[in-house]
Enzyme design. Structure first.
Site, PDB file in Angstrom:
ATOM      1  N   CYS A   1      -3.548  -3.467   4.266  1.00 11.48           N
ATOM      2  CA  CYS A   1      -2.632  -4.468   4.818  1.00 11.48           C
ATOM      3  C   CYS A   1      -3.018  -5.902   4.458  1.00 11.48           C
ATOM      4  CB  CYS A   1      -2.572  -4.338   6.345  1.00 11.48           C
ATOM      5  SG  CYS A   1      -2.042  -2.711   6.902  1.00 11.48           S
TER       6      CYS A   1
ATOM      7  N   GLU B   1       0.841  -1.189   0.000  1.00 12.63           N
ATOM      8  CA  GLU B   1       0.000   0.000   0.000  1.00 12.63           C
ATOM      9  C   GLU B   1       0.881   1.245   0.000  1.00 12.63           C
ATOM     10  OE1 GLU B   1      -1.882   1.072   3.944  1.00 12.63           O
ATOM     11  OE2 GLU B   1      -1.695  -1.091   4.221  1.00 12.63           O
TER      12      GLU B   1
ATOM     13  N   HIS C   1      -2.550 -10.126  12.184  1.00 12.68           N
ATOM     14  CA  HIS C   1      -1.977  -8.913  11.604  1.00 12.68           C
ATOM     15  C   HIS C   1      -1.607  -7.978  12.749  1.00 12.68           C
ATOM     16  CE1 HIS C   1      -1.413  -5.218   9.474  1.00 12.68           C
ATOM     17  NE2 HIS C   1      -2.547  -4.694   9.904  1.00 12.68           N
TER      18      HIS C   1
END
Length: 382
Positions: free
Chosen positions: A109, A77, A231
């Site tokens: 993400c 990103e 994450h």
């Protein structure tokens, strides 16, 4: 046929900032960062590093057979061009074959997980092929902003193949997508915009939604997992996710899941936010430091703001150590606050004028030498 992660490697910048130094400079209690956020250090990005050089650094650690790599996917990103895929520069730096497919994938993400799943499909069509997936990002929120402490940079490179050495990805996963404005970066901005508290709530909701749908679809239960990897934009986020499921439990299973989450947090808390690579750096940290054994199932929760989540699982292979790259953080140089702020401001960003960087000061093999006629100039230092 088993398909999954055959090799995995990580790279970050040569420099880091101690967050105690940042806290003192920002007149904050260091424990707000060390405990409240769960971060100790963050990678500092010199102007001679970007997502291309970081991606090449990570992938160069893999044992690549160029003829077997059919596709290169860079998940990011932190794109450097609105048209040309960053992976084409990476392909050139690595000396990969011209007979290769190269694309770039974006969804905050989450996109590294999408890339992994796309790669599994390609390998299923032709098991002799391998796909190189690289998650490479630089997390920037700006100096003296609320998100400054959750910055970071790095890349995780993975070879996806049949009969993988590290982790076989199981066929069932659950995706969940909603239009949510918790984090975004317009074309005119080099730093992200984020609603931090809202994003945390969305993250937990997406984990709960995907995880419980997975349990319903498979008939499995929490006890079927040796570890849950999350994450980790900052390590406290993973704790919030895990505790949303096991906060009322204090049994042997809950203890093991907490211990393994701590193992997965060890490396990310020393590097900071990798955006697309954060889940997979946590996985590497878990495999290096955690209590997981071949044949056991690891759950992975992938999240990308905007928002998309996926819960997927993998079985750890007996050969995982042969495909697991090392994590060398001791070689990094600590910088003071003034140096960190100077490097932050030197970021190439949206500049359009020619610039030349001093690459001699950067010990990395792959460097960004500057910009000439609107074209990034990369070098390989032998």
């Amino acid at each position: 046929m088993k398909i999954g992660i055959d090799q995995i490697a990580f790279a970050t910048t040569p420099y880091y900032l101690d967050l105690v130094d940042l806290a003192q400079a920002r007149d904050e209690d260091p424990n707000k960062y060390l405990i409240g956020i769960g971060q100790s250090k963050q990678a500092v990005v010199p102007p001679t590093q970007d997502i291309v050089t970081l991606a090449a650094q990570a992938a160069s650690q893999l044992n690549l057979t160029a003829a077997n790599i059919s596709t290169l996917i860079v998940a990011t990103e932190s794109g450097i061009d609105q048209s040309k895929a960053a992976g084409i520069y990476v392909k050139q730096l690595l000396g990969l074959s011209d007979f290769i497919r190269v694309v770039e994938v974006k969804e905050a993400c989450y996109s590294a997980t999408a890339s992994l799943q796309f790669a599994r499909g390609l390998v299923a069509l032709n098991p002799a092929e391998q796909v190189l997936v690289i998650a490479s990002d630089i997390a920037r929120y700006g100096l003296k902003t609320g998100g400054e402490v959750t910055q970071g940079a790095g890349a995780v490179a993975m070879v996806i193949s049949a009969n993988p050495k590290v982790l076989s990805i199981e066929p069932v996963s659950v995706n969940y997508t909603q239009d949510v404005m918790d984090f975004w970066r317009p074309n005119y901005a080099t730093e992200a915009m984020v609603d931090g508290k809202y994003s945390t709530n969305v993250y937990i909701d997406f984990f709960q939604t995907t995880f419980h749908r997975y349990l319903e679809q498979t008939g499995r239960e929490l006890a079927d997992f040796a570890a849950l990897a999350f994450h980790l934009p900052f390590t406290k986020m993973g704790k919030k996710g895990l505790e949303s499921e096991i906060s009322e439990r204090d049994d042997e299973l809950a203890t093991r899941l907490r211990v393994n989450l701590t193992a997965a947090q060890l490396v990310p808390r020393e590097v900071g936010n990798l955006y697309t690579g954060s889940l997979y750096l946590g996985l590497m940290s878990l495999l290096h430091h955690g209590d997981v054994k071949p044949g056991e199932r690891i759950g992975l929760f992938s999240y990308g703001s905007g928002a998309e989540g996926e819960f997927l699982t993998g079985i750890l292979e007996s050969t995982y150590q042969a495909g697991l790259g090392g994590i060398a953080l001791d070689q990094r140089q600590r910088v003071d606050l003034a140096t960190y702020e100077t490097m932050f401001k030197q970021h190439l960003g949206l500049k359009s004028t020619d610039v030349t960087f001093n690459v001699d000061a950067d010990p990395s093999r792959f460097v960004l030498a500057g910009l000439k006629h609107h074209q990034r100039q990369y070098q390989v230092k032998e």
